[in-house]
Design an enzyme around this catalytic site. Structure first.
Site, short mmCIF file in Angstrom:
data_model
loop_
_atom_site.label_atom_id
_atom_site.label_comp_id
_atom_site.label_asym_id
_atom_site.label_seq_id
_atom_site.Cartn_x
_atom_site.Cartn_y
_atom_site.Cartn_z
N ASP A 67 -14.88 45.81 -40.14
CA ASP A 67 -15.31 45.71 -41.54
C ASP A 67 -14.16 45.00 -42.25
OD1 ASP A 67 -15.61 46.15 -44.29
OD2 ASP A 67 -16.61 48.07 -44.00
N SER A 146 -18.68 27.31 -48.22
CA SER A 146 -20.04 26.95 -48.64
C SER A 146 -19.93 25.58 -49.29
CB SER A 146 -20.52 27.96 -49.70
OG SER A 146 -21.72 27.55 -50.28
N TYR A 159 -19.68 34.57 -57.12
CA TYR A 159 -19.74 34.11 -55.73
C TYR A 159 -18.98 32.78 -55.59
CZ TYR A 159 -21.73 32.32 -51.35
OH TYR A 159 -21.89 31.80 -50.09
N LYS A 163 -15.71 31.49 -53.22
CA LYS A 163 -15.74 30.39 -52.25
C LYS A 163 -14.74 29.28 -52.64
CE LYS A 163 -18.70 32.23 -49.42
NZ LYS A 163 -18.33 32.59 -48.04
N1 LIG Z 1 -27.19 31.46 -46.17
C1 LIG Z 1 -26.69 30.51 -46.94
O1 LIG Z 1 -27.43 29.73 -47.59
C2 LIG Z 1 -25.21 30.31 -47.01
C3 LIG Z 1 -24.74 29.11 -47.61
C4 LIG Z 1 -23.38 28.91 -47.69
C5 LIG Z 1 -22.48 29.85 -47.20
N2 LIG Z 1 -22.96 31.00 -46.63
C6 LIG Z 1 -21.97 31.95 -46.12
O2 LIG Z 1 -22.24 32.21 -44.76
C7 LIG Z 1 -21.68 33.46 -44.39
C8 LIG Z 1 -22.68 34.23 -43.55
O3 LIG Z 1 -23.82 34.51 -44.33
P1 LIG Z 1 -25.31 34.40 -43.75
O4 LIG Z 1 -26.01 33.35 -44.51
O5 LIG Z 1 -25.29 34.32 -42.28
O6 LIG Z 1 -25.90 35.79 -44.28
P2 LIG Z 1 -26.21 37.18 -43.52
O7 LIG Z 1 -27.23 36.96 -42.46
O8 LIG Z 1 -26.51 38.13 -44.60
O9 LIG Z 1 -24.85 37.55 -42.80
C9 LIG Z 1 -23.77 38.12 -43.50
C10 LIG Z 1 -22.92 38.84 -42.49
O10 LIG Z 1 -21.74 39.32 -43.15
C11 LIG Z 1 -21.58 40.68 -42.78
N3 LIG Z 1 -20.76 41.42 -43.73
C12 LIG Z 1 -20.97 41.66 -45.05
N4 LIG Z 1 -19.98 42.42 -45.54
C13 LIG Z 1 -19.13 42.68 -44.51
C14 LIG Z 1 -17.93 43.40 -44.36
N5 LIG Z 1 -17.39 44.08 -45.39
N6 LIG Z 1 -17.32 43.44 -43.15
C15 LIG Z 1 -17.86 42.79 -42.09
N7 LIG Z 1 -19.01 42.11 -42.14
C16 LIG Z 1 -19.64 42.06 -43.35
C17 LIG Z 1 -22.99 41.24 -42.67
O11 LIG Z 1 -22.94 42.45 -41.93
P3 LIG Z 1 -23.99 43.66 -42.11
O12 LIG Z 1 -25.13 43.35 -41.16
O13 LIG Z 1 -23.22 44.86 -41.75
O14 LIG Z 1 -24.45 43.65 -43.55
C18 LIG Z 1 -23.64 40.08 -41.91
O15 LIG Z 1 -23.33 40.14 -40.54
C19 LIG Z 1 -21.29 34.16 -45.71
O16 LIG Z 1 -19.89 34.04 -45.88
C20 LIG Z 1 -22.02 33.33 -46.76
O17 LIG Z 1 -21.36 33.37 -48.00
C21 LIG Z 1 -24.30 31.25 -46.52
#
Ligand SMILES: NC(=O)c1ccc[n+]([C@@H]2O[C@H](COP(=O)([O-])OP(=O)(O)OC[C@H]3O[C@@H](n4cnc5c(N)ncnc54)[C@H](OP(=O)(O)O)[C@@H]3O)[C@@H](O)[C@H]2O)c1
Length: 287
Positions: A67, A146, A159, A163
């Site tokens: 975590d 991002s 947010y 970033k």
């Molecule tokens: N999706 C988009 O459009 C997008 C665009 C730009 C950047 N991003 C970035 O990409 C990254 C991954 O996001 P995603 O899109 O793949 O979304 P996601 O499927 O919601 O994945 C987020 C991951 O982060 C984990 N997490 C959250 N808080 C945590 C903590 N305190 N310790 C450890 N793990 C934690 C979640 O774990 P749990 O399963 O335990 O909740 C999950 O595995 C993020 O940094 C996000 O800001 C996403």
């Protein structure tokens, strides 16, 4: 006795090893699968490894708890990874989530939690791995920022703050780590269809505060709906893999979901025009 949730290795010592945060879903999960497929050892870390049923069946994958808001779990996961595979060559700081909604409705606790996860979590993982990387004569840090680390959309102010913070931090850090052969790279996804737009998102609300309702119901809903139909997380995983293999000192890797086109437009247009274009696309009421 400490439980390492599962790993299955034949000759782990001659493979590269990556530690990934937030491997339970989305981009982190797709990256864990891709790196394993490409022959890397993967330390697939997550908050609840006991719930994992697929990654822990893959060869050369160790699922263990991390975590990012719990420093002792960071140290333990790094220790587990080195114990299992001998060394760690790359770290993917992927864990994160989005706090959205009107800033006026956002509590200090929500802001703190957002920065604790997206910024301090990333910094804590990096601080913990650096002695190992220096000892190994190098390493690669991959920070999932991002395209929103270089542009700013409405109703995502906190947010974006996280970033943009990690982008500035990463650019500075590269200067001091270059003499140690440690690469700092930023992965800048566009809109990617993951749990980010659903279970991982917190929308700030304050009872009685209705002034932003129309904006939230049009702009935020529109943006999140388009996120849900974004690119696949596997598209970002491929960019991350390319960045991990890239031994140049290139730092920024726009990834999928129109990120490249949008970031180019951002570079070419004066601030005032780019902002007007965003408002026209995102905030104008539709008939
Ligand atoms: N999706 C988009 O459009 C997008 C665009 C730009 C950047 N991003 C970035 O990409 C990254 C991954 O996001 P995603 O899109 O793949 O979304 P996601 O499927 O919601 O994945 C987020 C991951 O982060 C984990 N997490 C959250 N808080 C945590 C903590 N305190 N310790 C450890 N793990 C934690 C979640 O774990 P749990 O399963 O335990 O909740 C999950 O595995 C993020 O940094 C996000 O800001 C996403």
């Amino acid at each position: 006795m400490k439980v390492l949730y599962s790993y299955n290795m034949s000759t782990p010592q001659n493979r590269h090893t990556i530690l990934i945060t937030g491997s339970s879903s989305g981009i982190g999960r797709a990256s864990a699968q891709l790196f394993a497929q490409k022959g890397w050892n993967v330390v697939a870390t997550m908050r609840s490894p006991d719930k994992e049923t697929e990654l822990n069946r893959l060869e050369h994958v160790l699922c263990t708890r991390l975590d990012v808001t719990d420093a002792s779990s960071i140290a333990a996961a790094i220790h587990d990874g080195i114990t299992a595979f001998g060394r760690i060559d790359a770290v993917l700081n992927n864990a994160g989530y989005g706090l959205t909604g009107p800033f006026e409705a956002t509590t200090r606790e929500e802001i703190r939690r957002q920065f604790d996860t997206n910024v301090f979590g990333t910094l804590d993982v990096i601080r913990a791995i650096l002695p190992h990387f220096r000892q190994n004569g190098g390493g690669t840090i991959l920070n999932v920022t991002s395209m929103g680390g270089r542009i700013a959309l409405p109703l995502y102010s906190v947010y974006h703050g996280t970033k943009w913070a990690v982008e500035g931090f990463s650019e500075s850090l590269q200067h001091e780590l270059r003499p140690f052969n440690i690469h700092v790279k930023m992965i800048e996804p566009g809109a990617i269809a993951t749990a980010f737009y659903d279970r991982s998102m917190t929308v700030a609300k304050q009872s009685g505060l209705t002034a932003y309702d129309t904006m939230v119901n049009t702009t935020l809903k529109r943006m999140n709906a388009s996120g849900r139909s974004g690119s696949a997380p596997a598209d970002v995983a491929r960019v991350i893999y390319g960045a991990a293999m890239d031994k140049s000192w290139k730092q920024r890797y726009p990834a999928a979901g129109n990120a490249r086109a949008i970031l180019w437009t951002r570079k070419l247009l004066p601030d005032i025009l780019f902002s007007a274009l965003l408002r026209l696309n995102l905030m104008r009421p539709r008939q």
